[in-house]
Design an enzyme around this catalytic site. Structure first.
Site, PDB file in Angstrom:
ATOM      1  N   SER A  20       0.840  -1.204   0.000  1.00 27.88           N
ATOM      2  CA  SER A  20       0.000   0.000   0.000  1.00 27.88           C
ATOM      3  C   SER A  20       0.872   1.249   0.000  1.00 27.88           C
ATOM      4  CB  SER A  20      -0.964  -0.030   1.181  1.00 27.88           C
ATOM      5  OG  SER A  20      -1.872   1.029   1.136  1.00 27.88           O
ATOM      6  N   ASP A  42      -3.112   5.831  -3.411  1.00 28.20           N
ATOM      7  CA  ASP A  42      -1.940   5.243  -2.776  1.00 28.20           C
ATOM      8  C   ASP A  42      -1.344   4.213  -3.731  1.00 28.20           C
ATOM      9  OD1 ASP A  42      -4.002   3.405  -2.613  1.00 28.20           O
ATOM     10  OD2 ASP A  42      -3.359   2.601  -0.687  1.00 28.20           O
ATOM     11  N   ASP A  45      -1.437   0.939  -4.145  1.00 30.83           N
ATOM     12  CA  ASP A  45      -2.204  -0.145  -4.756  1.00 30.83           C
ATOM     13  C   ASP A  45      -3.610   0.274  -5.163  1.00 30.83           C
ATOM     14  OD1 ASP A  45      -2.989  -0.037  -1.989  1.00 30.83           O
ATOM     15  OD2 ASP A  45      -3.841  -2.040  -2.172  1.00 30.83           O
ATOM     16  N   ASP A  54      -6.321   1.635  -3.713  1.00 33.83           N
ATOM     17  CA  ASP A  54      -7.574   1.429  -2.991  1.00 33.83           C
ATOM     18  C   ASP A  54      -7.912   2.600  -2.061  1.00 33.83           C
ATOM     19  OD1 ASP A  54      -5.736   0.981  -0.950  1.00 33.83           O
ATOM     20  OD2 ASP A  54      -6.642  -0.909  -0.280  1.00 33.83           O
TER      21      ASP A  54
END
Length: 475
Positions: A108, A243, A245, A247
């Site tokens: 993340s 961010d 990734d 999400d």
């Protein structure tokens, strides 16, 4: 031959609020394989499947970890659908549509010297009970063949793009100039494609070959300055980033001001006519004050707790969602409007809230900032005190729960405590309306401080005042 439990225990890697995380050197091929075998073993207790899905972010260590997970799954007799670099919600959407479990290699927003693994059931994100089952699987480690990945498919990215093209028909962002802060985000090219499909003129900004750890809850001063400069230079209607990734959204208005994630989530939920919300206790209380929802359930911090809250609400409401302070939006109900359908996606998603706000502002022909300005004036700020022992944090919070007056004295607060909430940490509502929320980090020796007030400067000053006072305490 060692068991998965022994390998995972020896690695020192633990589950945090968003999957298993640790230093890159902790995620050896053996450890990645152990997590994969344990996850698959746990899933086979409840589901029947012959394949799993796999995705990853752009961290330098992610391809190697993905290869180890692939080899472990193959050793267990499963086929692996490798969707390559893509946003986590895109992987989850595809895996849920196919009815298979999936693994996402991502850390993340944490620094590149760390990484992580997220796990999804065929019906969505794993629960805390699933985490325990993975850690306790105690399955035998198989012999691994060559540690390598499969050929990559673009099908998951295509399905994710189609989701938004269907839900937002007619190019609603025509005439809008959107700055896309790409950095090293997993979905940086996909996001540009989706915005263009919706009619926007996309100005790509800040693309980086090196990994950039963008934290949507704690936007750096550098990124704040970039936002303002980009908006002025390119005459933007909006800014968008995520961010690592994809999400958690980072949404900026026409002035280049990055907006708080929980306010973005609130406006999205209201626009989608959501009836009941599950949100962490750390989110802004304007969620209740705006009066848009029939019920708001407050949970502990972390998507597994939000998901549990959403599941409970679904028994009584047919339009349920959740979001976190980082802006990640979880859609718990399938929505239908004008013969269009938005299938439930009960995991954090960055694009749905961002696109919903842009489309709403474009339809109303108002600047994006106006949507935020129309809400009651409540502002939040947060920061953390590093190298603060978790046990010390717990001792202090227990003491202050029993004696709120001591909390006021130690932190030098200018109002007394009217109410204490211990859902997650200690959240003190003061009699002047301000809120001070202290919470030990779940995976580091840090004490986090969240504050809320009727002015942004007051909320920010209150956070710093509390942290300065905490820093003087003997450890």
């Amino acid at each position: 031959m060692r068991s998965t439990t022994a390998v995972i225990e020896d690695s020192g890697i633990a589950f945090g609020t968003s999957g298993a995380r640790g230093l890159v050197e902790q995620f050896s091929d053996e450890v990645c394989a152990a997590f994969t075998v344990a996850f698959i073993s746990a899933m086979k207790r409840s589901f029947t499947f012959e394949r799993i899905a796999l995705g990853l972010d752009r961290r330098p260590s992610s391809p190697g970890m993905a290869a180890a997970c692939t080899s472990a799954a193959k050793a267990m007799g499963l086929a692996v659908d490798d969707y390559g670099v893509l946003p986590t919600p895109a992987l989850a959407l595809k895996a849920m549509a196919d009815g298979v479990p999936c693994i996402m290699i991502t850390g993340s927003h944490i620094p590149f010297d760390r990484n992580g693994i997220k796990f999804y059931r065929p019906d969505g994100e794993i629960s805390k009970e699933d985490e325990a089952a993975i850690l306790q699987a105690d399955a035998a480690m198989p012999s691994l063949a060559a540690v390598e990945r499969n050929e990559v498919s673009d099908a998951a990215n295509q399905a994710y793009a189609e989701r938004f093209a269907t839900w937002f028909p007619g190019e609603p962002l025509t005439g809008w100039r959107v700055g896309l802060y790409q950095h090293s985000a997993a979905g940086r090219d996909l996001n540009a494609h989706i915005l263009e499909t919706l009619g926007a003129e996309v100005i790509t900004l800040g693309r980086s070959d090196a990994f950039v750890p963008v934290d949507t809850e704690a936007v750096s001063e550098e990124d704040q300055a970039k936002g303002r400069a980009w908006a002025k230079q390119h005459h933007l209607h909006a800014l968008l980033s995520t961010d690592g990734d994809g999400d958690r959204p980072l949404v900026g208005d026409e002035t280049g001001t990055w907006q708080r994630g929980d306010i973005v989530g609130l406006l999205c939920a209201r626009a989608l006519n959501i009836k009941a919300l599950a949100v962490p206790v750390s989110c802004n209380t304007v969620i209740e004050q705006c009066g848009a929802f029939k019920k708001v359930a407050r949970t502990r911090i972390g998507s597994p707790y939000v998901l549990a809250g959403m599941a409970a609400l679904s028994a009584d409401f047919n339009r349920v969602a959740g979001f976190e302070a980082n802006g990640g939006f979880l859609l718990g109900s399938t929505l239908e409007e004008d013969n269009r359908q938005l299938v439930a996606l009960p995991t954090r998603d960055a694009l749905l809230p961002a696109l919903t706000l842009m489309a709403m502002a474009a339809e109303k022909a108002v600047p994006l900032s106006q949507l935020f300005a129309e809400l009651p004036a409540r502002y939040t700020a947060s920061d953390r005190l590093k190298e603060f022992p978790t046990e010390k944090s717990r001792e202090l919070l227990a003491e202050w729960e029993a004696s709120p007056a001591t909390l006021v004295q130690v932190l030098g607060l200018e109002a007394s405590v009217a109410h204490i909430d211990t859902t997650d940490g200690l959240r003190a509502t003061l009699d002047n309306g301000d809120i001070v929320h202290l919470r030990p980090s779940g995976n580091a020796p840090e004490l986090r401080c969240y504050c809320e007030s009727d002015e942004q400067t007051k909320a920010s000053s209150l956070v710093q005042k509390c942290l300065r006072a905490l820093a003087t305490l003997p450890l």
